[in-house]
Design an enzyme around this catalytic site. Structure first.
Site, PDB file in Angstrom:
ATOM      1  N   GLU A  46     -17.180  21.281  24.551  1.00  0.00           N
ATOM      2  CA  GLU A  46     -17.299  21.057  25.991  1.00  0.00           C
ATOM      3  C   GLU A  46     -18.380  21.973  26.579  1.00  0.00           C
ATOM      4  O   GLU A  46     -18.426  23.173  26.281  1.00  0.00           O
ATOM      5  CB  GLU A  46     -15.938  21.359  26.623  1.00  0.00           C
ATOM      6  CG  GLU A  46     -15.868  21.226  28.113  1.00  0.00           C
ATOM      7  CD  GLU A  46     -14.470  21.555  28.643  1.00  0.00           C
ATOM      8  OE1 GLU A  46     -14.203  21.226  29.811  1.00  0.00           O
ATOM      9  OE2 GLU A  46     -13.659  22.144  27.876  1.00  0.00           O
ATOM     10  N   LYS A 115     -15.180  14.367  32.663  1.00  0.00           N
ATOM     11  CA  LYS A 115     -13.823  14.887  32.501  1.00  0.00           C
ATOM     12  C   LYS A 115     -12.975  14.500  33.713  1.00  0.00           C
ATOM     13  O   LYS A 115     -13.401  14.650  34.864  1.00  0.00           O
ATOM     14  CB  LYS A 115     -13.880  16.412  32.362  1.00  0.00           C
ATOM     15  CG  LYS A 115     -12.548  17.084  32.048  1.00  0.00           C
ATOM     16  CD  LYS A 115     -12.772  18.564  31.770  1.00  0.00           C
ATOM     17  CE  LYS A 115     -11.496  19.282  31.382  1.00  0.00           C
ATOM     18  NZ  LYS A 115     -11.749  20.696  31.018  1.00  0.00           N
ATOM     19  N   CYS A 170     -11.217  18.122  26.673  1.00  0.00           N
ATOM     20  CA  CYS A 170     -10.298  19.264  26.715  1.00  0.00           C
ATOM     21  C   CYS A 170      -8.980  18.991  27.434  1.00  0.00           C
ATOM     22  O   CYS A 170      -8.080  18.384  26.883  1.00  0.00           O
ATOM     23  CB  CYS A 170     -11.002  20.486  27.299  1.00  0.00           C
ATOM     24  SG  CYS A 170     -10.173  22.049  26.867  1.00  0.00           S
ATOM     25  N   SER A 351      24.074   5.351 -17.674  1.00  0.00           N
ATOM     26  CA  SER A 351      23.379   5.123 -18.941  1.00  0.00           C
ATOM     27  C   SER A 351      22.881   6.395 -19.593  1.00  0.00           C
ATOM     28  O   SER A 351      22.495   6.382 -20.761  1.00  0.00           O
ATOM     29  CB  SER A 351      22.192   4.190 -18.712  1.00  0.00           C
ATOM     30  OG  SER A 351      21.210   4.838 -17.923  1.00  0.00           O
ATOM     31  N   ASN A 435      18.651  -9.567 -22.190  1.00  0.00           N
ATOM     32  CA  ASN A 435      19.340  -9.837 -20.931  1.00  0.00           C
ATOM     33  C   ASN A 435      20.835 -10.067 -21.109  1.00  0.00           C
ATOM     34  O   ASN A 435      21.618  -9.840 -20.178  1.00  0.00           O
ATOM     35  CB  ASN A 435      18.703 -11.039 -20.237  1.00  0.00           C
ATOM     36  CG  ASN A 435      17.375 -10.679 -19.584  1.00  0.00           C
ATOM     37  OD1 ASN A 435      17.035  -9.506 -19.474  1.00  0.00           O
ATOM     38  ND2 ASN A 435      16.621 -11.676 -19.165  1.00  0.00           N
ATOM     39  N   GLY A 454      37.532  -1.519  -6.187  1.00  0.00           N
ATOM     40  CA  GLY A 454      36.345  -0.679  -6.042  1.00  0.00           C
ATOM     41  C   GLY A 454      35.109  -1.424  -5.598  1.00  0.00           C
ATOM     42  O   GLY A 454      35.119  -2.638  -5.362  1.00  0.00           O
ATOM     43  N   THR A 471      17.061  -7.410 -14.800  1.00  0.00           N
ATOM     44  CA  THR A 471      17.609  -8.681 -15.258  1.00  0.00           C
ATOM     45  C   THR A 471      18.284  -9.397 -14.109  1.00  0.00           C
ATOM     46  O   THR A 471      19.205  -8.851 -13.488  1.00  0.00           O
ATOM     47  CB  THR A 471      18.623  -8.456 -16.393  1.00  0.00           C
ATOM     48  OG1 THR A 471      17.952  -7.817 -17.491  1.00  0.00           O
ATOM     49  CG2 THR A 471      19.222  -9.773 -16.861  1.00  0.00           C
TER      50      THR A 471
END
Length: 634
Positions: A46, A115, A170, A351, A435, A454, A471
């Site tokens: 500025e 400005k 600014c 797993s 699969n 569940g 799969t």
């Protein structure tokens, strides 16, 4: 090709208060430096042609004329290149003095932006000298040119439709409704701020936050050029705090009290992609005037860092916070589903691999949130043809350390009988062979959930969904998929985060799981070792997650994604390797959509999911032809 990147710069030249000739020379030096760096746009502080701290000297005719002469000198300098320069100076228009930004290119003044918001509090007294800038644009005569003057000005490239910028000065940024809001809604992708922000304790942090947050709110690039050393120290000191931000990220920043120049590559294509997907980012057809400019293409090396792992924060502290937040969101989602269904147990197929481990850890958190015992979780290991002793052992030890109910049900006989019913030779390890195991496991989990009242917790992750590496009606299906929006590269860090905070024996098990190759273990082991490694078959997950992020988040083209990947993985993968796996990614993304079209529910935890009910709605039979055409040209 530039792929939407434009190099931009901000700079703080040394100044001498009131010496316009000196200031013009220093500014010209910064222009030359930015031009040599390949910048298309340079923003300076500025009132840089006079110095911000001139006080009542601003009202002196001599200083005003000196600033005009300096502007004329810089116009001549600008004629030597295509680069656009934005400089600050006081300018008298219609009997009023304005704090202005002049936009220069090729010897022309493209526009003058005054400005609007003049600070007149604390150490500032700008209203003593300047008038608030008008919003409406009108033409004025200046240095033999007809120049548009006003707040509603846009500057746009005639060759690059995405390259449009506007200017505020600014204090304009610090007010409740900055002009940059209207600029952005009118089409500005870049905001230039010419500033003279003095330093006080804590102000630099606030300034950085202000700039970055404004760039985030407006989905824009924000170039902030701050006054620095050389300004008068009568009542203030100036730090030259330059910042370049893009959509909430600070790309570059200068240290305080070191006048200098920043250069960064702005991804305009990314900004417009973000705006396009946001229905709450309305276009505004207002009274803005657009000034067009021409620039020859500039080919320079990309100086922007491209994150190799866009889903994983580099900073360890940030990464830890991200992991805790994600684990909490996953657990909260599962907690709600368990409450709403009234299920007595949570059933998880375990797993000994990363995904099922994460799902189990999340389930433990959810059960704890419900203030129920860990025994309400039934974890089931289902070894078959490809299960190794390592994963089988890790599954059992993990469940023991977590204190959950554990069952091991060997499905070898069930799958063998199923293959016999099909008349399938058990020695042919094809897709049917693989699969059949995955579907038997899912059937067993579903039936066990019925038996125990569940809910089956899904284990598959976001990366697998993108590739269709599941799969159909096998591991693809569950009753609530807690990992559905967690990519593979992040799964590792989530499990690692838990491991680092676990007691010794649990930590040891988790660390061994973390070091186990990713595998579905559907093919017989070789010498007791995993024979089927996922990344050997579909490619590195680091690359696929990179592709996934840029395809889904921004809709980038295959060519741009390849370009970015080459930049990010330059030391790891050759061009041919990246293209090979990018082909695989797109082919599977299109061909496997039918699996994603019927996904179970799951919590969104990041900016990207592939839920058919949320972020990704794609026809299962869409053609890949256009993408393949571009891939073939790489």
């Amino acid at each position: 090709m530039d792929y939407g990147f434009v190099k931009m710069a901000v700079a703080t030249p040394a100044v001498q208060v009131g010496d316009c000739n000196y200031n013009a020379r220093r500014t010209a030096a910064e222009m030359d430096r930015a031009q040599r760096a390949g910048a298309a746009l340079l923003v300076l502080p500025e009132l840089g042609l006079t110095g911000y701290t001139c006080g009542d000297l601003f009202l002196q005719h001599t200083l005003q004329q000196g600033a005009l002469q300096a502007l004329q000198q810089l116009c001549a300098v600008s004629s030597q290149s295509d680069m656009i320069t934005v400089v600050g100076l006081p300018l008298q228009v219609g009997g009023k003095l304005y704090n202005c930004a002049a936009v220069l290119q090729k010897g022309r003044i493209l526009g003058l932006v005054p400005k609007r918001n003049l600070p007149n509090y604390a150490e500032f007294y700008e209203a003593r000298h300047f008038a608030p800038g008008p919003v409406a644009v009108r033409d004025i005569e200046l240095l033999g040119q007809t120049v548009p003057f006003g707040g509603q000005l846009l500057f746009a490239s005639s060759a690059k439709p995405n390259f449009t910028f506007a200017v505020e000065i600014c204090e304009d940024l610090w007010v409740p409704a900055p002009p940059s809001i209207a600029h952005a809604l009118a089409g500005a992708a870049v905001t230039c701020n010419l500033s003279a922000s003095d330093e006080t304790v804590g102000k630099a942090e606030y300034r950085r936050q202000l700039v970055s947050s404004q760039s985030a709110r407006l989905c824009c690039a924000y170039l902030y050029a701050d006054a620095g050393e050389g300004e008068s120290s009568t009542d203030m000191v100036f730090g030259g705090h330059n910042i370049i931000a893009e959509n909430g990220t600070v790309l570059a920043e200068t240290p305080l009290f070191e006048n200098g120049q920043l250069v960064a590559d702005i991804d305009l294509q990314r900004l417009w992609a973000e705006r396009t997907r946001m229905s709450t980012y309305p276009p505004v057809d207002g009274a803005y005037r657009t000034v067009y400019f021409e620039q020859r293409p500039i080919c320079t090396p990309l100086c922007r860092e491209v994150e190799r792992f866009p889903f994983v924060p580099v900073d360890s502290a940030h990464r830890a916070r991200r992991c805790e937040s994600i684990l909490t969101m996953q657990a909260q989602g599962l907690k709600k589903r368990l409450l709403s269904t009234g299920c007595k147990t949570a059933v998880v197929g375990i797993s000994g691999g990363l995904d099922s481990t994460l799902a189990l850890l999340v389930t433990v958190r959810a059960i704890e949130l419900l203030k129920r015992p860990h025994r309400d979780i039934t974890a089931v290991s289902m070894p078959c043809f490809g299960t190794t002793d390592r994963t089988r052992k890790n599954a059992a030890e993990l469940c023991a350390e977590l204190g959950v109910s554990f069952r091991e049900i060997d499905i070898t006989a069930a799958v063998t009988g199923h293959l016999a019913d099909l008349g399938h030779d058990p020695h042919i390890a094809d897709i049917t062979y693989e699969n059949a195991q995955a579907r038997e496991r899912t059937q067993l989990l579903m039936d066990l959930a019925n038996q125990t009242d569940g809910l089956v917790v899904g284990t598959g992750d976001l990366s697998e969904l993108a590739l269709g590496w599941a799969t159909y009606n096998g591991d693809h299906m569950s009753m609530y998929a807690v990992n559905a929006s967690v990519p593979k590269t992040l799964v590792y860090h989530l499990v690692s985060y838990v491991a680092e905070r676990s007691r010794k024996r649990l930590k040891s098990v988790l660390e061994d799981i973390l070091s186990t190759p990713v595998s579905p273990e559907l093919l017989p082991a070789k010498n007791g070792q995993i024979a089927q490694k996922t990344e050997d078959l579909v490619g590195p997950y680091a690359l696929h997650d990179f592709f996934l992020y840029h395809v889904v988040r921004f809709g980038f083209s295959p060519a741009k994604i390849c370009f970015l990947a080459e930049h990010a993985f330059a030391e790891e993968y050759r061009h041919e390797t990246i293209v090979r796996w990018l082909r695989v990614f797109y082919q599977r993304l299109f061909s496997q959509q039918f699996k994603r079209s019927c996904l179970p529910d799951g919590p969104k935890v990041g900016s990207i999911t592939l839920s058919p009910r949320g972020d990704w709605r794609m026809p299962s039979d869409a053609s890949i032809a256009l993408w393949k055409q571009e891939l073939d040209a790489l």
